[in-house]
Design an enzyme around this catalytic site. Structure first.
Site, PDB file in Angstrom:
ATOM      1  N   ASP A   8       0.878  -1.156   0.000  1.00  0.00           N
ATOM      2  CA  ASP A   8       0.000   0.000   0.000  1.00  0.00           C
ATOM      3  C   ASP A   8       0.929   1.223   0.000  1.00  0.00           C
ATOM      4  OD1 ASP A   8      -2.348   1.674   0.719  1.00  0.00           O
ATOM      5  OD2 ASP A   8      -1.231   1.866   2.596  1.00  0.00           O
ATOM      6  N   ASP A  10      -0.004   5.176   0.797  1.00  0.00           N
ATOM      7  CA  ASP A  10      -0.200   6.156   1.876  1.00  0.00           C
ATOM      8  C   ASP A  10      -0.307   5.474   3.240  1.00  0.00           C
ATOM      9  OD1 ASP A  10      -0.341   8.736   0.574  1.00  0.00           O
ATOM     10  OD2 ASP A  10      -2.142   7.996  -0.392  1.00  0.00           O
ATOM     11  N   LYS A 150      -9.737  -2.896  -3.198  1.00  0.00           N
ATOM     12  CA  LYS A 150      -8.420  -3.355  -3.655  1.00  0.00           C
ATOM     13  C   LYS A 150      -8.389  -4.832  -4.064  1.00  0.00           C
ATOM     14  CE  LYS A 150      -5.735   0.147  -1.189  1.00  0.00           C
ATOM     15  NZ  LYS A 150      -4.587   0.441  -0.352  1.00  0.00           N
TER      16      LYS A 150
HETATM   17  O1  LIG Z   1      -5.727   7.298  -1.809  1.00  0.00           O
HETATM   18  C1  LIG Z   1      -5.842   7.243  -0.570  1.00  0.00           C
HETATM   19  O2  LIG Z   1      -6.741   7.837   0.043  1.00  0.00           O
HETATM   20  C2  LIG Z   1      -4.934   6.383   0.241  1.00  0.00           C
HETATM   21  O3  LIG Z   1      -4.125   5.610  -0.557  1.00  0.00           O
HETATM   22  P1  LIG Z   1      -3.475   4.214  -0.089  1.00  0.00           P
HETATM   23  O4  LIG Z   1      -4.408   3.182  -0.581  1.00  0.00           O
HETATM   24  O5  LIG Z   1      -2.163   4.241  -0.807  1.00  0.00           O
HETATM   25  O6  LIG Z   1      -3.317   4.220   1.402  1.00  0.00           O
HETATM   26 MG   LIG Z   2      -2.798   3.282   3.139  1.00  0.00          MG
END
Ligand SMILES: O=C(O)COP(=O)(O)O
Ligand SMILES: [Mg+2]
Length: 227
Positions: A8, A10, A150
């Site tokens: 992942d 963020d 996802k």
């Molecule tokens: O786009 C987001 O809000 C968070 O992204 P992520 O899935 O990389 O944590």
């Molecule tokens: Mg994340």
């Protein structure tokens, strides 16, 4: 044996949750992993152009999933696996809940993000009545037509590579990673992840976010993770 490591972005590859600074130790760790023959890819709620750029400049080779599962990229090919979002639905969401569009919404097709990242019961009810996927990543509230999340993108990415679940490890931080975890054999939560994600993880790092990535990769390469 793990052949693909999916991360992942963020809150996981960054220095902390709520930070967009990528952790340099985590980058070095995943580069070492690739040099040791394990492919590395990204699975994120971020938009396709953002991930395409990052994937290129991090020099990754395991493909990526963008827009919370809706867009998949592998070996130069882009695949869209969700329905395109209707502008009227976005306008309805905006007028009902007064959230702010994230800057990446200009570059999205299926999954759209809004801030603040606080999901209310009313939003969940509304999404249910419209047949929509809704979740907060901790960075944004995301909406998309179902099936989304996802998991749908990860499933497609594994199919494209002819990989079995057991050959894939995942690392994440938020509730948007639950569906991601369901499609892989080894589930890793960073130390500062949401409690619900930790509760379904096989391994929880001691360190938070990017330093947690480094910790897990180091253990994996030393053969200290039983898979
Ligand atoms: O786009 C987001 O809000 C968070 O992204 P992520 O899935 O990389 O944590
Ligand atoms: Mg994340």
């Amino acid at each position: 044996m793990i052949k693909l490591f999916l991360l992942d972005l963020d809150g996981t590859l960054t220095e902390d949750r709520n930070s967009t600074a990528i952790d340099v130790d985590a980058i070095n760790a995943i580069r070492t992993l690739q040099n040791n023959g394990i492919k590395v890819g990204l699975v994120s709620g971020n938009s396709y152009p953002v991930l395409r750029g990052l994937y290129t400049y991090l020099n990754l080779n395991g493909g990526f999933v963008a827009e919370n599962g809706c867009i998949v990229f592998f070996e130069g090919q882009k695949y869209r696996v969700c329905k395109i979002m209707d502008k009227n639905i976005l306008n309805e969401f905006r007028s009902l809940f007064k959230l702010k569009d994230t800057w990446q919404n200009d570059y999205r097709e299926c999954d759209f993000g809004f801030t603040p990242a606080i999901l209310t019961d009313n939003m969940v009810e509304w999404a249910k009545s419209r047949g929509l996927y809704i979740r907060s990543s901790g960075y944004a509230v995301h909406i998309a037509y179902k099936p989304a999340g996802k998991g749908v993108g990860v499933k497609k990415l594994l199919e494209l590579q002819g990989l079995r679940k057991e050959e894939v490890a995942a690392i994440g931080d938020s509730l948007t990673d639950i569906e991601f975890f369901n499609e892989v054999g080894l589930k890793v939560a960073v130390g500062n992840a949401d409690e619900e994600l930790k509760s379904i993880a096989d391994f929880i790092t001691t360190n938070k976010s990017g330093k947690g990535v480094k910790e897990f990769v180091t253990k994996l390469l030393r053969g200290e993770i039983n898979v």
